[in-house]
Design an enzyme around this catalytic site. Structure first.
Site, PDB file in Angstrom:
ATOM      1  N   ASP A 198      20.014  55.503  18.127  1.00 14.06           N
ATOM      2  CA  ASP A 198      20.674  56.049  16.941  1.00 14.06           C
ATOM      3  C   ASP A 198      21.540  54.921  16.397  1.00 14.06           C
ATOM      4  O   ASP A 198      22.544  54.552  17.004  1.00 14.06           O
ATOM      5  CB  ASP A 198      21.526  57.264  17.321  1.00 14.06           C
TER       6      ASP A 198
ATOM      7  N   ARG B  53       5.061  67.486   2.042  1.00 12.60           N
ATOM      8  CA  ARG B  53       5.262  67.671   3.479  1.00 12.60           C
ATOM      9  C   ARG B  53       4.601  66.571   4.304  1.00 12.60           C
ATOM     10  O   ARG B  53       4.901  66.403   5.490  1.00 12.60           O
ATOM     11  CB  ARG B  53       4.735  69.052   3.899  1.00 12.60           C
TER      12      ARG B  53
ATOM     13  N   LYS C 150      24.793  59.416   6.121  1.00 13.97           N
ATOM     14  CA  LYS C 150      25.982  58.608   6.311  1.00 13.97           C
ATOM     15  C   LYS C 150      25.941  57.321   5.482  1.00 13.97           C
ATOM     16  O   LYS C 150      26.020  57.385   4.261  1.00 13.97           O
ATOM     17  CB  LYS C 150      26.149  58.315   7.804  1.00 13.97           C
TER      18      LYS C 150
ATOM     19  N   TYR D 289      26.155  61.619  20.101  1.00 14.22           N
ATOM     20  CA  TYR D 289      26.531  62.553  19.041  1.00 14.22           C
ATOM     21  C   TYR D 289      26.338  63.969  19.569  1.00 14.22           C
ATOM     22  O   TYR D 289      25.330  64.274  20.231  1.00 14.22           O
ATOM     23  CB  TYR D 289      25.649  62.291  17.821  1.00 14.22           C
TER      24      TYR D 289
END
Length: 385
Positions: free
Chosen positions: A174, A48, A199, A102
């Site tokens: 982004d 984590r 992606k 987005y």
């Protein structure tokens, strides 16, 4: 040899490898442990905390590709986006966001920011004047996405970076659609670069991940929140992502070539009303895209003329997959109104110029003639009688 002297494909292949010191294997070993020693060690590792061997190594590859000091890998693109935004925005702060975003990012802002007392303004356009007008006394961040999803609009990265620095704001982008193969925002002054690593980084439609790259100082601030929110990625997926990124440069450049040819084909097709692709000279932002991108990417959108039925077109495809997500080696198409931007209201989609009949096209690496043949037969079958 320093990473800045290495070529793109060399960085993709070798930077950020985990050295197999025991068996001298050619690929990174996978460390699946979720529990590490705490005594007599240099670093206390915990999944984590984004610092397992595989997590750290892959972060170095992302940073090298984006020309930044540091990077982090997240469990999804939205984990990367939300953690980055909330690391720099607190109650009473304000953010300026471009109006073409987005759908998931816009939905995060619209549904969650009011709960946190974070103020926000979406620009009316992508003109730098609208960004200037939107800045307030409590503004802390400017957030852009270029090329945008799904209309491939282009924002002037250098002007945004200059504006942010003038007002002592943090600039975020982004960079998913472009990838570092086609666009390097850090070299143009942007502070924080975000990716849905699902992606182009992944490229094979089989993993979910996110990534953020920035300076050491900015990444430390993101890390401090990230360790509390827990958006880390499992080491097996990290290992798969590192494997996939070895071919990032090769894949994306081939997709660039295919997309430019296919955009030109669709632009001339009598059944197509409009094509949105920054590599076309007819695109309103062609010159701007050319000035800040080394390649125009593998993404485009287009609209069929009214006499063609979009639903029938999707059902008639044989090679191209009507499928969610994007950037895999296989060509895919989808309806933004039903998928990526389904969370937005019809009014919000209309403001962004997203028509119900819009088709988003993620171009793969197949032979162009085969992709064209599939589009041709699907268009023929979709004509209304």
């Amino acid at each position: 040899m320093k990473n800045k002297k290495l070529g793109l494909n060399t960085v993709c292949t070798h930077t950020g490898e985990v050295q197999d010191k025991q068996f001298k294997g050619a690929v990174s070993p996978l460390y699946m442990s979720s529990s590490y020693a705490f005594e007599d060690i240099d670093e206390k590792r915990y999944p984590r905390y984004f610092n397992t061997p595989n997590q750290q190594a892959l972060s170095k590859k992302v940073a090298a590709l984006e020309h930044t000091e540091a990077a982090m890998i997240f469990g999804s693109g939205m984990a990367a986006i939300s953690t980055s935004l909330l690391a720099f925005l607190h109650k009473g702060d304000h953010i300026v966001l471009q109006n073409a975003l987005y759908g998931g990012t816009m939905n995060l802002v619209l549904e969650e920011f009011d709960k946190y007392g974070i103020e926000y303004t979406f620009t009316k356009s992508l003109d730098i004047k609208d960004f200037k007008k939107a800045i307030q006394k409590n503004t802390k961040v400017i957030y852009i996405e270029t090329p945008s999803n799904p209309l491939l609009k282009i924002t002037d990265i250098r002007k945004i970076a200059k504006l942010a620095k003038k007002h002592n704001l943090v600039s975020m982008i982004d960079n998913t659609f472009a990838s570092p193969v086609n666009q390097l925002p850090a070299t143009m002054g942007i502070d924080i670069i975000i990716h849905s690593a699902t992606k182009y980084f992944g490229g094979h439609s089989d993993i979910l991940a996110g990534a953020v790259a920035a300076s050491e100082a900015h990444m430390n601030r993101i890390f401090q929140l990230g360790k509390n929110l827990g958006g880390s990625l499992s080491d097996f997926t990290v290992w798969m992502l590192e494997r996939s990124m070895k071919t990032l440069g090769i894949r994306v450049k081939e997709q660039n070539k295919n997309a430019l040819k296919l955009a030109s084909y669709l632009d001339k097709h009598p059944a197509v009303a409009k094509v949105y692709y920054p590599g076309l000279r007819s695109h309103e932002d062609y010159e701007l895209a050319k000035s800040q991108m080394s390649g125009f990417g593998g993404m485009m959108s287009f609209e069929l003329n009214p006499e063609y039925d979009v639903a029938t077109f999707f059902k008639s495809l044989k090679l191209i997959k009507p499928s969610m997500s994007l950037a895999g080696v296989e060509s895919t198409m989808l309806s933004p109104t039903q998928t990526s931007h389904a969370l937005l209201t019809p009014e919000e989609r209309k403001k962004q110029g997203i028509a119900d009949g819009l088709i988003r096209f993620s171009v793969g690496i197949e032979e162009r003639k085969d992709i064209i043949a599939d589009i041709k037969q699907a268009i023929k079958k979709s004509k209304k009688k």
